[in-house]
Design an enzyme around this catalytic site. Structure first.
Site, PDB file in Angstrom:
ATOM      1  N   ASP A 187       0.811  -1.225   0.000  1.00  7.06           N
ATOM      2  CA  ASP A 187       0.000   0.000   0.000  1.00  7.06           C
ATOM      3  C   ASP A 187       0.841   1.271   0.000  1.00  7.06           C
ATOM      4  O   ASP A 187       0.446   2.304   0.551  1.00  7.06           O
ATOM      5  CB  ASP A 187      -0.966   0.013   1.211  1.00  7.06           C
ATOM      6  CG  ASP A 187      -1.874  -1.203   1.208  1.00  7.06           C
ATOM      7  OD1 ASP A 187      -2.219  -1.673   0.122  1.00  7.06           O
ATOM      8  OD2 ASP A 187      -2.217  -1.682   2.306  1.00  7.06           O
ATOM      9  N   GLU A 188       1.994   1.220  -0.626  1.00  9.37           N
ATOM     10  CA  GLU A 188       2.879   2.387  -0.690  1.00  9.37           C
ATOM     11  C   GLU A 188       2.381   3.421  -1.697  1.00  9.37           C
ATOM     12  O   GLU A 188       2.880   4.539  -1.736  1.00  9.37           O
ATOM     13  CB  GLU A 188       4.306   1.954  -1.086  1.00  9.37           C
ATOM     14  CG  GLU A 188       4.998   1.022  -0.090  1.00  9.37           C
ATOM     15  CD  GLU A 188       4.732  -0.454  -0.367  1.00  9.37           C
ATOM     16  OE1 GLU A 188       3.838  -0.757  -1.200  1.00  9.37           O
ATOM     17  OE2 GLU A 188       5.402  -1.298   0.243  1.00  9.37           O
ATOM     18  N   GLY A 189       1.421   3.010  -2.530  1.00  6.71           N
ATOM     19  CA  GLY A 189       0.950   3.888  -3.606  1.00  6.71           C
ATOM     20  C   GLY A 189       1.497   3.417  -4.949  1.00  6.71           C
ATOM     21  O   GLY A 189       1.609   4.206  -5.889  1.00  6.71           O
ATOM     22  N   LYS A 190       1.794   2.117  -5.038  1.00  4.35           N
ATOM     23  CA  LYS A 190       2.359   1.551  -6.279  1.00  4.35           C
ATOM     24  C   LYS A 190       1.438   1.773  -7.475  1.00  4.35           C
ATOM     25  O   LYS A 190       1.899   2.062  -8.571  1.00  4.35           O
ATOM     26  CB  LYS A 190       2.609   0.039  -6.112  1.00  4.35           C
ATOM     27  CG  LYS A 190       3.591  -0.312  -5.008  1.00  4.35           C
ATOM     28  CD  LYS A 190       3.702  -1.811  -4.822  1.00  4.35           C
ATOM     29  CE  LYS A 190       2.445  -2.471  -4.337  1.00  4.35           C
ATOM     30  NZ  LYS A 190       2.042  -2.120  -2.956  1.00  4.35           N
ATOM     31  N   GLY A 191       0.115   1.629  -7.224  1.00  7.96           N
ATOM     32  CA  GLY A 191      -0.843   1.761  -8.324  1.00  7.96           C
ATOM     33  C   GLY A 191      -0.711   3.109  -9.013  1.00  7.96           C
ATOM     34  O   GLY A 191      -0.543   3.179 -10.228  1.00  7.96           O
ATOM     35  N   ALA A 245      -4.103  -7.938  -3.517  1.00 11.69           N
ATOM     36  CA  ALA A 245      -3.611  -6.589  -3.806  1.00 11.69           C
ATOM     37  C   ALA A 245      -4.769  -5.639  -4.073  1.00 11.69           C
ATOM     38  O   ALA A 245      -5.816  -6.049  -4.562  1.00 11.69           O
ATOM     39  CB  ALA A 245      -2.706  -6.628  -5.034  1.00 11.69           C
ATOM     40  N   GLY A 246      -4.562  -4.370  -3.758  1.00 14.44           N
ATOM     41  CA  GLY A 246      -5.530  -3.332  -4.104  1.00 14.44           C
ATOM     42  C   GLY A 246      -4.734  -2.110  -4.526  1.00 14.44           C
ATOM     43  O   GLY A 246      -4.083  -1.487  -3.696  1.00 14.44           O
ATOM     44  N   GLN A 275       1.982  -6.054  -3.209  1.00 18.31           N
ATOM     45  CA  GLN A 275       2.444  -6.092  -1.819  1.00 18.31           C
ATOM     46  C   GLN A 275       3.755  -5.297  -1.666  1.00 18.31           C
ATOM     47  O   GLN A 275       3.933  -4.313  -2.352  1.00 18.31           O
ATOM     48  CB  GLN A 275       2.594  -7.529  -1.322  1.00 18.31           C
ATOM     49  CG  GLN A 275       1.262  -8.256  -1.101  1.00 18.31           C
ATOM     50  CD  GLN A 275       0.693  -8.881  -2.361  1.00 18.31           C
ATOM     51  OE1 GLN A 275       1.377  -9.584  -3.073  1.00 18.31           O
ATOM     52  NE2 GLN A 275      -0.567  -8.638  -2.644  1.00 18.31           N
ATOM     53  N   GLY A 297     -10.876  -3.088   3.346  1.00 18.74           N
ATOM     54  CA  GLY A 297     -11.436  -1.978   4.121  1.00 18.74           C
ATOM     55  C   GLY A 297     -10.953  -1.935   5.569  1.00 18.74           C
ATOM     56  O   GLY A 297     -11.378  -1.077   6.339  1.00 18.74           O
ATOM     57  N   ARG A 355      -5.605   0.370   8.522  1.00 20.38           N
ATOM     58  CA  ARG A 355      -4.184   0.003   8.462  1.00 20.38           C
ATOM     59  C   ARG A 355      -3.482   0.491   9.726  1.00 20.38           C
ATOM     60  O   ARG A 355      -3.795   1.581  10.218  1.00 20.38           O
ATOM     61  CB  ARG A 355      -3.523   0.641   7.235  1.00 20.38           C
ATOM     62  CG  ARG A 355      -4.085   0.100   5.930  1.00 20.38           C
ATOM     63  CD  ARG A 355      -3.530   0.871   4.735  1.00 20.38           C
ATOM     64  NE  ARG A 355      -4.062   0.376   3.467  1.00 20.38           N
ATOM     65  CZ  ARG A 355      -4.179   1.112   2.360  1.00 20.38           C
ATOM     66  NH1 ARG A 355      -3.795   2.376   2.359  1.00 20.38           N
ATOM     67  NH2 ARG A 355      -4.664   0.585   1.259  1.00 20.38           N
ATOM     68  N   SER A 364       5.282  12.121  -4.444  1.00 21.36           N
ATOM     69  CA  SER A 364       3.844  12.199  -4.672  1.00 21.36           C
ATOM     70  C   SER A 364       3.188  13.038  -3.583  1.00 21.36           C
ATOM     71  O   SER A 364       3.433  12.838  -2.398  1.00 21.36           O
ATOM     72  CB  SER A 364       3.285  10.782  -4.702  1.00 21.36           C
ATOM     73  OG  SER A 364       1.887  10.811  -4.782  1.00 21.36           O
TER      74      SER A 364
HETATM   75  P1  GDP Z   1      -0.795   0.265  -3.523  1.00 14.86           P
HETATM   76  O1  GDP Z   1      -1.383  -1.014  -3.035  1.00 14.86           O
HETATM   77  O2  GDP Z   1       0.660   0.361  -3.251  1.00 14.86           O
HETATM   78  O3  GDP Z   1      -1.131   0.550  -4.957  1.00 14.86           O
HETATM   79  O4  GDP Z   1      -1.478   1.426  -2.662  1.00 14.86           O
HETATM   80  P2  GDP Z   1      -3.040   1.558  -2.275  1.00 14.86           P
HETATM   81  O5  GDP Z   1      -3.798   1.996  -3.466  1.00 14.86           O
HETATM   82  O6  GDP Z   1      -3.511   0.340  -1.571  1.00 14.86           O
HETATM   83  O7  GDP Z   1      -2.965   2.682  -1.160  1.00 14.86           O
HETATM   84  C1  GDP Z   1      -2.457   3.947  -1.415  1.00 14.86           C
HETATM   85  C2  GDP Z   1      -3.552   4.982  -1.096  1.00 14.86           C
HETATM   86  O8  GDP Z   1      -2.995   6.263  -1.029  1.00 14.86           O
HETATM   87  C3  GDP Z   1      -4.625   5.077  -2.170  1.00 14.86           C
HETATM   88  O9  GDP Z   1      -5.832   5.435  -1.572  1.00 14.86           O
HETATM   89  C4  GDP Z   1      -4.114   6.179  -3.076  1.00 14.86           C
HETATM   90  O10 GDP Z   1      -5.142   6.832  -3.794  1.00 14.86           O
HETATM   91  C5  GDP Z   1      -3.501   7.107  -2.067  1.00 14.86           C
HETATM   92  N1  GDP Z   1      -2.337   7.888  -2.519  1.00 14.86           N
HETATM   93  C6  GDP Z   1      -1.336   7.537  -3.374  1.00 14.86           C
HETATM   94  N2  GDP Z   1      -0.399   8.490  -3.415  1.00 14.86           N
HETATM   95  C7  GDP Z   1      -0.804   9.465  -2.563  1.00 14.86           C
HETATM   96  C8  GDP Z   1      -0.233  10.696  -2.136  1.00 14.86           C
HETATM   97  O11 GDP Z   1       0.858  11.089  -2.530  1.00 14.86           O
HETATM   98  N3  GDP Z   1      -0.933  11.412  -1.214  1.00 14.86           N
HETATM   99  C9  GDP Z   1      -2.133  11.007  -0.718  1.00 14.86           C
HETATM  100  N4  GDP Z   1      -2.748  11.774   0.161  1.00 14.86           N
HETATM  101  N5  GDP Z   1      -2.712   9.857  -1.103  1.00 14.86           N
HETATM  102  C10 GDP Z   1      -2.036   9.098  -2.007  1.00 14.86           C
HETATM  103  P1  IMO Z   2      -0.945  -4.236  -2.183  1.00 15.44           P
HETATM  104  O1  IMO Z   2      -0.492  -4.813  -3.497  1.00 15.44           O
HETATM  105  C1  IMO Z   2      -1.019  -4.596   2.169  1.00 15.44           C
HETATM  106  C2  IMO Z   2      -1.135  -8.676   3.784  1.00 15.44           C
HETATM  107  C3  IMO Z   2      -2.386  -9.117   4.516  1.00 15.44           C
HETATM  108  C4  IMO Z   2      -1.774 -10.074   5.530  1.00 15.44           C
HETATM  109  C5  IMO Z   2      -0.667 -10.736   4.725  1.00 15.44           C
HETATM  110  C6  IMO Z   2      -1.037 -12.085   4.151  1.00 15.44           C
HETATM  111  O2  IMO Z   2      -2.236  -3.509  -2.268  1.00 15.44           O
HETATM  112  O3  IMO Z   2       0.150  -3.470  -1.552  1.00 15.44           O
HETATM  113  P2  IMO Z   2      -2.596 -12.792   2.121  1.00 15.44           P
HETATM  114  O4  IMO Z   2      -4.057 -12.584   1.882  1.00 15.44           O
HETATM  115  O5  IMO Z   2      -1.705 -12.220   1.079  1.00 15.44           O
HETATM  116  O6  IMO Z   2      -2.260 -14.226   2.406  1.00 15.44           O
HETATM  117  O7  IMO Z   2      -2.291 -12.001   3.497  1.00 15.44           O
HETATM  118  O8  IMO Z   2      -0.343  -9.847   3.671  1.00 15.44           O
HETATM  119  N1  IMO Z   2      -1.370  -8.161   2.413  1.00 15.44           N
HETATM  120  C7  IMO Z   2      -1.282  -6.866   2.072  1.00 15.44           C
HETATM  121  N2  IMO Z   2      -1.078  -5.765   2.822  1.00 15.44           N
HETATM  122  N3  IMO Z   2      -1.131  -4.481   0.823  1.00 15.44           N
HETATM  123  C8  IMO Z   2      -1.316  -5.573   0.047  1.00 15.44           C
HETATM  124  O9  IMO Z   2      -1.277  -5.534  -1.293  1.00 15.44           O
HETATM  125  C9  IMO Z   2      -1.451  -6.840   0.667  1.00 15.44           C
HETATM  126  N4  IMO Z   2      -1.649  -8.093   0.226  1.00 15.44           N
HETATM  127  C10 IMO Z   2      -1.584  -8.880   1.288  1.00 15.44           C
HETATM  128  O10 IMO Z   2      -3.035  -8.032   5.137  1.00 15.44           O
HETATM  129  O11 IMO Z   2      -1.165  -9.354   6.562  1.00 15.44           O
HETATM  130 MG    MG Z   3      -2.930  -1.657  -1.799  1.00 12.55          MG
END
Ligand code: GDP
Ligand code: IMO
Ligand code: MG
Length: 428
Positions: free
Chosen positions: A13-17, A39-40, A224, A302, A305, A413
């Site tokens: 969830d670093e903001g990879k998307g 992943a999300g 991840q 949901g 974190r 970002s």
């Molecule tokens: P990913 O799994 O690494 O792609 O990251 P997620 O989408 O799960 O979580 C990142 C969240 O931060 C999302 O809700 C993005 O829309 C949001 N986001 C990404 N970059 C930024 C940023 O620079 N600032 C803020 N405020 N939100 C960001």
């Molecule tokens: P993105 O790509 C954050 C975490 C789960 C759990 C552990 C194992 O959006 O960054 P799993 O269902 O993979 O067997 O769960 O890994 N986890 C993530 N945490 N971002 C993700 O993906 C994750 N995918 C799995 O919360 O701790």
């Molecule tokens: Mg994510």
């Protein structure tokens, strides 16, 4: 021509998307190398928010080829749902999405095992997403997985599914006291999605090699993050695949000698979802403030974190492990309201200070972070797109992080949308 890998440097969830979507501008191919619909990846496209789970984050650029690699585990229903959502948004990807014929399929018994194991109380709870990810990778390694190519031959598919199903049925009944849907229902469901999926299935290793040979730019997208990598993360509190850059080689069939660059995506603070050690976690008001300001709730489940300060021990580890030569710092704007910002530079355990991430989860659980402090900037940075426009203390924070980690930032970002980005260099 260039092949670049984008990997998460923390616990996901670093903001990879957002970042892959941006970097895809100059790529020809975006290829996802591991993970599943655990992943999300959040992307804003034409003002609307999309969360991708399986489809590569390059899909919103109309002419880019998108590949789901052999290293990904695919839940057919989840993938079809995602495709429908994109079609509804008017996106055309019929001729530019290719799924590896070697990718493993997630089946209903994988989800049952995952959820039962997590809720049973008998086993170590990981806090998984409950999507069947672990059990499906376990079957892949145990050589009893069903792959995309198996869908092509109905007789063969029935035969191998039967053998595995019968085994799982006994195990799941006796261990968790749960029943599986009848075999015919599982088989029929697969047959129903077969044609929809097979239209997209191909030999993605050959395809990627052709693209590389013809001088195209390839962006390999990880899901991840490094600390969730099954080999190098905070085991056993990890996901079941190689989220770090090495996963791109095995998960796409791209040899190490063809990878030119590795970009690490890292948040200006840290989050993690699920169980497991997290040395810089804040269980106080500061943690709450990070969660609130950063909207830190799982894009897939949901769940709130867990939040904490930036961990330079983790960052250094991720840099070495992935071979990161450029980083992207995300969500700097989330720190706008803090008086003081802390960065962890070591873990103290008794008399010893660790500069590296210890393998033993007990040490990670009990160690105390050693912090350095930065003065906050207390100004709005949302949407700033040039480094000169940043408040002085925000600039200092970014500069210090880069100096501490000895790796430059490619982008910073400042918000979730494409244009809310400071560009400092180019990848391709
Ligand atoms: P990913 O799994 O690494 O792609 O990251 P997620 O989408 O799960 O979580 C990142 C969240 O931060 C999302 O809700 C993005 O829309 C949001 N986001 C990404 N970059 C930024 C940023 O620079 N600032 C803020 N405020 N939100 C960001
Ligand atoms: P993105 O790509 C954050 C975490 C789960 C759990 C552990 C194992 O959006 O960054 P799993 O269902 O993979 O067997 O769960 O890994 N986890 C993530 N945490 N971002 C993700 O993906 C994750 N995918 C799995 O919360 O701790
Ligand atoms: Mg994510």
């Amino acid at each position: 021509m260039s092949v670049a890998v984008v990997a998460g440097m923390q616990w996901g969830d670093e903001g990879k998307g957002k970042i892959v979507d941006l970097l895809a501008e100059k790529a020809d191919v975006v290829a996802r190398y591991q993970g599943g619909h655990n992943a999300g990846h959040t992307i804003f496209y034409r003002g609307k928010q999309f969360v991708l789970h399986l489809i590569p984050s390059g899909i919103f650029h109309e002419n880019k080829l998108c590949v789901i690699g052999n290293g990904v585990v695919i839940d057919p229903q989840a993938l079809i749902q995602e495709m429908d959502l994109l079609r509804e948004a008017g996106l055309d990807f019929e001729d530019r999405l290719v799924i590896s014929d070697r990718a493993n399929i997630i089946l209903p018994y994988h989800c049952t095992s995952d959820k039962s194991r997590e809720s049973g109380g008998k086993f170590q709870k990981i806090g998984t997403t409950g999507r069947g990810i672990g059990p499906s990778y376990a079957d892949k390694i145990a050589r009893v997985g069903i792959r995309m190519c198996d869908l092509k031959n109905e007789t063969w598919l029935k035969e191998i599914l039967r053998a595995t199903y019968d085994e799982k049925k006994v195990i799941i009944r006796s261990l968790y006291n749960h029943d599986l849907p009848p075999f015919d229902a599982v088989f029929t469901e697969l047959m129903e999605v077969r044609d929809t999926l097979l239209r997209f299935v191909g030999d993605t290793h050959v395809l990627l090699q052709e693209q590389i040979r013809s001088g195209k730019n390839i962006l390999c997208e990880g899901a991840q993050g490094t600390m969730l990598d099954v080999d190098h993360g905070t085991y056993p509190f990890v996901t079941s695949s190689n989220a770090s850059a090495g996963g791109a080689c095995t998960g796409l069939g791209i040899p190490p000698t063809q990878i030119d660059r590795v970009v690490g995506v890292i948040k200006a603070y840290t989050t993690r979802v699920g169980e497991g050690p997290f040395p810089t976690e804040l269980k106080d008001g500061c943690g709450e403030m990070l969660r609130e300001q950063g909207h830190e709730f799982g894009a897939t489940t949901g769940r709130p974190r867990r939040c904490g300060w930036f961990d330079a021990v983790v960052a250094r580890y991720a840099i070495r492990l992935n071979g990161i030569d450029a980083m992207v710092l995300t969500k700097i704007d989330v720190l706008d309201k803090f008086d003081t910002i802390r960065v962890c530079t070591g873990y103290r355990d008794g008399d010893r200070v660790y500069q590296d991430v210890p393998a033993d989860p007990h040490i990670l659980e009990r160690c105390q972070p050693v912090y350095i402090e930065f003065k906050g900037w207390k100004e709005n940075t949302i949407g700033i797109d040039s480094i000169d426009k940043l408040p002085a203390n925000a600039g200092k924070y970014i500069e210090e992080l880069s100096r501490l980690l000895e790796v430059p930032f490619l982008m910073v970002s400042t918000g979730p949308e494409r244009e809310q980005t400071i560009r400092l260099g180019s990848l391709f």
